[in-house]
Design a protein around this motif. Sequence first.
Motif, PDB file in Angstrom:
ATOM      1  N   LEU A   1       0.829  -1.207   0.000  1.00  0.00           N
ATOM      2  CA  LEU A   1       0.000   0.000   0.000  1.00  0.00           C
ATOM      3  C   LEU A   1       0.864   1.259   0.000  1.00  0.00           C
ATOM      4  O   LEU A   1       0.580   2.220  -0.712  1.00  0.00           O
ATOM      5  CB  LEU A   1      -0.937   0.005   1.215  1.00  0.00           C
ATOM      6  N   ILE A   2       1.931   1.235   0.788  1.00  0.00           N
ATOM      7  CA  ILE A   2       2.856   2.380   0.803  1.00  0.00           C
ATOM      8  C   ILE A   2       3.488   2.568  -0.566  1.00  0.00           C
ATOM      9  O   ILE A   2       3.618   3.694  -1.067  1.00  0.00           O
ATOM     10  CB  ILE A   2       3.941   2.179   1.891  1.00  0.00           C
ATOM     11  N   LEU A   3       3.875   1.458  -1.202  1.00  0.00           N
ATOM     12  CA  LEU A   3       4.452   1.518  -2.549  1.00  0.00           C
ATOM     13  C   LEU A   3       3.459   2.118  -3.540  1.00  0.00           C
ATOM     14  O   LEU A   3       3.829   2.932  -4.392  1.00  0.00           O
ATOM     15  CB  LEU A   3       4.864   0.113  -3.003  1.00  0.00           C
ATOM     16  N   ALA A   4       2.175   1.741  -3.424  1.00  0.00           N
ATOM     17  CA  ALA A   4       1.145   2.279  -4.308  1.00  0.00           C
ATOM     18  C   ALA A   4       0.996   3.788  -4.131  1.00  0.00           C
ATOM     19  O   ALA A   4       0.866   4.538  -5.108  1.00  0.00           O
ATOM     20  CB  ALA A   4      -0.193   1.588  -4.039  1.00  0.00           C
ATOM     21  N   TYR A   5       1.036   4.264  -2.884  1.00  0.00           N
ATOM     22  CA  TYR A   5       0.960   5.705  -2.618  1.00  0.00           C
ATOM     23  C   TYR A   5       2.157   6.427  -3.234  1.00  0.00           C
ATOM     24  O   TYR A   5       2.011   7.476  -3.872  1.00  0.00           O
ATOM     25  CB  TYR A   5       0.912   5.967  -1.110  1.00  0.00           C
ATOM     26  N   VAL A   6       3.348   5.871  -3.037  1.00  0.00           N
ATOM     27  CA  VAL A   6       4.568   6.499  -3.556  1.00  0.00           C
ATOM     28  C   VAL A   6       4.531   6.578  -5.083  1.00  0.00           C
ATOM     29  O   VAL A   6       4.849   7.622  -5.684  1.00  0.00           O
ATOM     30  CB  VAL A   6       5.821   5.719  -3.088  1.00  0.00           C
ATOM     31  N   LEU A   7       4.128   5.488  -5.730  1.00  0.00           N
ATOM     32  CA  LEU A   7       4.066   5.465  -7.197  1.00  0.00           C
ATOM     33  C   LEU A   7       3.033   6.463  -7.725  1.00  0.00           C
ATOM     34  O   LEU A   7       3.260   7.108  -8.752  1.00  0.00           O
ATOM     35  CB  LEU A   7       3.736   4.051  -7.684  1.00  0.00           C
ATOM     36  N   THR A   8       1.901   6.599  -7.030  1.00  0.00           N
ATOM     37  CA  THR A   8       0.877   7.564  -7.439  1.00  0.00           C
ATOM     38  C   THR A   8       1.434   8.981  -7.395  1.00  0.00           C
ATOM     39  O   THR A   8       1.221   9.775  -8.322  1.00  0.00           O
ATOM     40  CB  THR A   8      -0.362   7.466  -6.523  1.00  0.00           C
TER      41      THR A   8
END
Length: 333
Positions: free
Chosen positions: A155-162
């Motif tokens: 989830l953290i990775l998804a936020y960072v990529l967004t």
Amino acid sequence: MKNKKLWFKIIFVAILILIILYTFRGSWRDILNQLAKTSPLIILLIGGASVVYHLFEGWITCSLSKRYNPRFRYRDGVYCAFFCSFYRLSTLGSGQGVAAVIFLGKKEVGYSEATGLYMIQYMLHKVSIALFSGIFFVINWKVMSHHYKNYAGYLILAYVLTVLIAIGLILLAVYPKSHSLILWLGNKLNFHHKLDGMLKKLENGARIMEKSTSELLKDWKTIVIIVLKNLAKLCFWYSIPFLILLGSGEISILTSLSVTSLSVMTAAVIPTPAGIGSTELIMTSLYSLVVDVNKAGAITLLYRIATFIFPFVVGGALILAGRSLKRFLKPSR
């Protein structure tokens, strides 16, 4: 070349769908039975939620377009929203931005300004998805942390990529060196100087886009208002799972908003054509932790119909109606 790209996308999507079918191979009969139980009222409600989403999208497009053409009307913005939804499905995502720029150009918004406008609108849409997901993850912390604490890293990775995608779009629109790089590549391919005219137009267009986009980004009041409109419009799409299970008491509106926003944000950073495949897989997986897998599958399918297929049908109908009206009003010779 275009046909090859289209076929590549179709094959890629077909592979993803086959993976999904295999993953949930033991549940499809139950999922279809669950879909058959869905009442016409529920179908009407989720269709209405999709329409309201597009009304907000049209409002955003209209408010931005009026900066460059004061005669741009709200109904033009709504038409543009459905117009883009039609091309999102018909081109598997690749033609949505081009369709928006072409439509805005026909409505007397310069193509360079329209390109910058669309990129900012898309960037703010991406930021709003991440912001919405973050807000409702915190608001619904007890439920979300209970079901999804093991997915914290993803989830953290998804936020960072967004966030990185949003920054990339801003740089592409306003950073002069990104335009210089594109022009440099164009000149390298311009062996016989046949592209001189096109590259000159591209250079002029890049300057106009850079100036208009920079001015828009400095208008913080407009930026904040657009983000708030985005958050409001997302409520209507993200409430669809709650509407699907309306009356069952299995999920609350808060859980619907938080889980769906998390699913969409996570799927959005996976590079698949129009999000097909990734959205279905992630949404079904996340919802299966809250309700049984059959209902999770039914939610995902109906969500896809409401947010993807239904707008495509409405957009196609509007395009056909518009062309028919033009033929009808065209004076006979």
